[in-house]
Scaffold this motif. Structure first.
Motif, short mmCIF file in Angstrom:
data_model
loop_
_atom_site.label_atom_id
_atom_site.label_comp_id
_atom_site.label_asym_id
_atom_site.label_seq_id
_atom_site.Cartn_x
_atom_site.Cartn_y
_atom_site.Cartn_z
N ILE A 47 -4.06 -27.87 0.20
CA ILE A 47 -4.46 -28.31 1.53
C ILE A 47 -3.23 -28.48 2.41
CG2 ILE A 47 -6.55 -29.49 0.70
CD1 ILE A 47 -4.90 -32.17 1.26
N TYR A 48 -3.35 -28.03 3.65
CA TYR A 48 -2.35 -28.35 4.66
C TYR A 48 -2.94 -28.07 6.04
CZ TYR A 48 -1.16 -23.32 3.88
OH TYR A 48 -1.19 -21.96 3.69
N ASN A 49 -2.19 -28.43 7.05
CA ASN A 49 -2.69 -28.35 8.41
C ASN A 49 -3.01 -26.91 8.80
OD1 ASN A 49 -2.49 -28.46 11.54
ND2 ASN A 49 -2.51 -30.59 10.91
N SER A 50 -4.06 -26.75 9.60
CA SER A 50 -4.55 -25.42 9.96
C SER A 50 -3.94 -24.90 11.26
CB SER A 50 -6.08 -25.44 10.09
OG SER A 50 -6.48 -26.41 11.05
N ALA A 51 -2.78 -25.43 11.65
CA ALA A 51 -2.13 -25.01 12.89
C ALA A 51 -1.86 -23.51 12.91
CB ALA A 51 -0.82 -25.77 13.08
N GLY A 52 -1.59 -22.94 11.75
CA GLY A 52 -1.33 -21.51 11.68
C GLY A 52 0.15 -21.19 11.68
#
Length: 926
Positions: free
Chosen positions: A479-484
């Motif tokens: 899991i990690y941030n979906s900022a891209g």
């Protein structure tokens, strides 16, 4: 037949138009986000990128249409705003200029542009944005199972920011099964009797929630909403529901609540103990029907709750689930909730309810078992192949009431079992089976940093022991941030490629609600990592919306006296230098400037100028004759000593240099914002600190600073504190120390960036190459040789606690800016103009990088071949670049196979040429 001919003619003309200088507007954003569902301003800024296959393309004009419906916009009716044709080359952050926008309303927009020859584009695709509701418009009611008063949780700001200690006070030990800590399910049936136009949900479930409508999860977020200082800001999420997600007749809202950082537990492992209150929910759904009427479904006393099957959930300790407590269909229609209890209306969190405008955390990747080892009968260790932040998914079968315990960790003990001694123990998951075939489960409200999974008293795949449950399948969720991701880098050097991979695995593992230090024992936002790794983070990830959220957290955490603490949000106060260290606090001053440099957006400087100014003023109160003497210094500097406080370099040198750095940036901000009095004040302060620093730390005889360490000399060079006449001598002393150490560094968490960039910016990239191209400690190669998959806290991972830290990842800046040579121009922020100036070092034969700037893709790729340097570059439309080639004045240079003339810079010994947008191949002898 005539119709077919017309269609073919249209297609031919369309492609002819495209291939003959046509320009298009693409990647539309509102407030730096594509199609945002929650814009926190009624005067949003609109941006787009220009795309063209032609060379030297610029924008000469634009026209924006904003409409209240997609149908109107398709008819070219900008009933909310028609900008008309505006003669301007600006395509970023255009202020909306139409009629007043309404809270909660959705708007649609498109743009067309004209190129430098006056040719217009077709209209862009239609995009949208929705204005967020104000807190008063939401009029939130918070509900749950128990009031804060009845929960007997510790109260008050002084509790959860109390000085750190591990003592378990009696008031802390509330059983995890009690309503003050327990995960609960909440449900609310409602009726839909008309045809729906739109339905929008606003929700905040604290600490974290999972929302379902008619049994289906809404959104793909994990650990929503993002963490904040709940006494200052509470994030809420916005969802638009599709017509398929609601049905005629009865519908059911279901919400599962967990503790998160809002309400930590004392049982099992915890870094600290904090409670803002028991689990709580705010919910509002606005259903608008096609006949113009609407319904509002809100959290209120009519909802019901029941304990969920999650019997324990702790962000630090793990999660337990008893499948025998499941209530099938609890979040769908027709369920009998007569045994459920009425919710209570709770005290609202103290923080302001704000729309979460940055990207959520999601499951990004899944890993299968790489290796399974049976240490002893029915005792298994699974190597998942990748250290990460996340949780496992298990599939098991067995008898009702059997429990499977899942231990996770990033390393193994000497006996081969999973080790948690350095990362926080005990941490585990318990799953109790209901005995109904193959059962699949994963945690909802807890994650950990791990690569290995340990399970005891189980069969694996085969039912060897009929009295034990069988693990059918195991997966690891990253899991990690979906900022891209914004950038890519690759080169001919294997160490550098693998270092890039290691560092970014660590960044992703810690790219959560905030940038954390590690995903296991702390999960805290130590903020120095953000500015010291800032350029690397910005080249690799889309942080347009994440950095503003970070600055909101920094602002929320700033004390009344101006102190910005070392961790943000400040859930715990460690005290002393671990709360107050200038190298950490100055992040609040540096970060708005980095944002401006990379995104061309000065809004954070404007909004947080008071925060920046107040922090520098605070450091002034701690200074004696402009010398600041407290803090952690060059944390984890390298040597034979134990890692921790700076040992190689003076604490005061480090603290004062960052005081200088902060003051200089505040002076610069005052100038940008035209704050006349402050310009004079902070320019004078900057000068005074510089003079005091040089008087205190510079030895005019030896031409060295402080203790003559690498940090001592690199920092004044990087920050431009050293007087010009001494700079070369200081650099030579710095190089001599590096050479004397066997081309090895002695800097730490703070000093690495300044050392790397002092070398890179002063023509010493060969030294950088030697210093990092080896398999010894200190260096990235040692970690690669050690077999790790993430960057660790210490250069020798055997000495450190965490194997998943990105704080030593500052070399990313060198990869992009020096090896690939993509360098921002501080005089033209946002890459409106930039430099391509690759460094050809060592025995490297190629390097290449791409960066998705806010103007479009920038690419730089060089290769040494047959005595030539071949450089391929891509420059986005509406920008320009200065190319600096590492070749002599008499070298013949060809661009796109034609000879071109260049200007030779005697100082840098590089040939330069100016280019507009386009794709170019440049060849020269080397």
């Amino acid at each position: 037949m005539n119709i077919s001919k017309s269609i073919l003619t249209f297609i031919f003309l369309f492609f002819f138009f495209i291939s003959n200088g046509q320009i298009s507007a693409e990647h539309l954003t509102c407030e730096m986000t594509q199609n945002p569902l929650a814009v926190n301003t009624n005067n949003p800024r609109l941006s787009w990128q220009l795309v063209s296959k032609e060379l030297n393309v610029t924008q000469s004009a634009y026209q924006i249409l904003v409409a209240s419906s997609e149908e109107k916009l398709k008819k070219d009716q900008g009933n909310v705003w028609d900008s008309g044709k505006v003669n301007s080359d600006k395509n970023l952050q255009i202020n909306y200029g139409g009629t007043s926008l309404k809270n909660e309303a959705k708007y649609f927009w498109k743009v067309k542009v004209w190129n430098q020859n006056g040719k217009s584009s077709v209209w862009s695709k239609i995009n949208s944005f929705r204005i967020a509701p104000s807190e008063s418009a939401l009029n939130p009611t918070w509900i749950g199972a128990i009031t804060k008063a009845d929960s007997h949780l510790p109260e008050g700001r002084n509790y959860h920011t109390a000085t750190f200690n591990k003592e378990k006070k009696a008031s802390l030990i509330n059983a995890s099964d009690s309503l003050s800590r327990r995960s609960i399910m909440l449900r609310k049936p409602f009726e839909v009797k008309k045809e729906i136009k739109e339905a929008v949900v606003y929700i905040s479930g604290l600490g974290h929630y999972e929302l379902t409508i008619n049994g289906k999860k809404i959104g793909n977020s994990e650990f929503a909403p993002l963490w904040s200082d709940y006494d200052k800001t509470v994030n809420f999420n916005t969802y638009e529901l599709s017509p398929k997600e609601l049905q005629n007749g009865e519908n059911v809202i279901g919400v599962l609540l967990g503790n998160g950082m809002y309400n930590t537990l004392a049982e099992r492992y915890s870094k600290f103990y904090v409670s803002f209150g028991p689990p709580t929910l705010f919910f509002k759904m606005k259903v608008v029907y096609k006949d113009g009427s609407e319904d509002i479904i809100k959290s209120d006393g009519s909802w019901k709750y029941s304990k969920s099957p999650i019997t324990y959930n702790s962000i630090f300790g793990g999660e337990d689930y008893n499948a025998n407590l499941e209530q099938k269909g609890w979040n769908t229609k027709g369920f009998n909730d007569s045994n459920w209890k009425k919710v209570v209306v709770q005290e609202a969190p103290k923080g302001i309810l704000r729309a979460q405008t940055t990207s959520p955390i999601i499951v990004q990747k899944q890993y299968e078992v790489k290796e399974a080892k049976e240490l002893k009968p029915n005792f298994y260790i699974f190597n998942m192949g990748q250290n990460l932040s996340g949780f496992p998914t298990i599939k098991v079968k067995g008898k009702k009431g059997q429990t499977v315990r899942v231990w996770v960790g990033e390393s193994l003990n000497e006996d081969g079992t999973v080790g948690q001694g350095k990362t926080g123990k005990p941490y585990y998951y318990d799953y109790t089976l209901k005995g109904e075939g193959i059962e699949e489960w994963r945690p909802n409200f807890s994650y950990y940093g791990y690569q290995y999974v340990q399970m005891e008293n189980i069969n694996y795949k085969e039912d060897k022991d009929k009295n034990l449950p069988t693990l059918v399948d195991l997966k690891s969720n990253f899991i990690y941030n979906s900022a891209g991701e914004a950038g890519t880098f690759e080169c001919s050097n294997d160490i550098f490629n693998k270092a890039h991979w290691l560092i970014n695995n660590a960044i992703k593992s810690n790219f959560q609600s905030v940038f954390t230090d590690c995903p296991q024992r702390e999960k805290l936002g130590w903020i120095e990592e953000i500015h010291l790794n800032g350029p690397g983070l910005l080249f690799n990830y889309n942080l347009e919306s994440f950095i503003p959220a970070t600055m909101q957290n920094i602002s929320d955490s700033q004390r009344d006296n101006g102190l910005i603490p070392t961790i943000v949000p400040e859930y715990v106060v460690f005290g002393g230098d671990f709360t107050d260290s200038p190298e950490w606090g100055v992040t609040g001053v540096i970060l708005p400037w980095m944002y401006y440099e990379y995104y061309g957006d000065a809004s954070l400087i404007e909004k947080y100028y008071p925060v920046m100014k107040k922090y520098v003023d605070y450091l002034g109160t701690k200074a004696t004759d402009h010398i600041v003497s407290h803090g952690l210094g060059d944390w984890y500097d390298y040597g034979t000593h134990a890692a921790g406080y700076s040992k190689n370099s003076p604490i005061a040198l480090s603290a004062t240099s960052h005081y200088f750095y902060g003051a200089s940036l505040v002076a610069k901000a005052a100038k940008l914002l035209n704050k006349t009095e402050d310009i004079a004040k902070y320019e004078a302060l900057t000068s005074d600190i510089k003079e005091a620093f040089n008087d205190k730390f510079f030895n005019a005889e030896t031409k060295q600073y402080g203790t003559n360490s690498q940090f001592s000399n690199a920092v004044p060079v990087f920050m431009d504190i050293v007087e010009p006449q001494y700079k070369e001598a200081v650099m030579q002393n710095l190089l001599a120390d590096i050479k004397a150490k066997g081309d090895r560094l002695t800097t730490g968490d703070v000093g690495n960036r300044y050392l790397f960039q002092a070398l890179a910016q002063n023509g010493e990239n060969e030294t950088m190459y030697k210093m990092n191209n080896h398999y010894d400690a200190p260096g990235y190669g040692f970690q690669i040789k050690f077999g790790l998959t993430t960057l660790t806290e210490q250069w020798d991972p055997r000495k450190g606690n965490s194997w998943n830290h990105f704080m030593m990842g500052q070399i990313e800046e060198w990869f992009y800016q020096s090896l690939a040579g993509i360098v921002p121009d501080s005089n033209n922020p946002g890459f409106k103009h930039f430099f391509i100036q690759p460094e050809v070092v060592g025995d490297m034969t190629f390097a290449k990088a791409e960066y998705q700037s806010i103007y479009g893709k920038i690419a730089s790729a060089w290769e040494k071949k047959d005595g030539k340097l071949i450089l391929k570059v891509e420059i986005p439309a509406n920008t320009s670049a200065t190319i600096k080639l590492p070749v002599s004045n008499d070298s013949e240079i060809k661009m796109n196979k034609k000879s071109v003339s260049t200007v030779f810079d005697e100082k840098t010994k590089k040939s330069t040429l100016e280019l507009g947008s386009g794709i170019y191949t440049i060849e020269c002898k080397i």
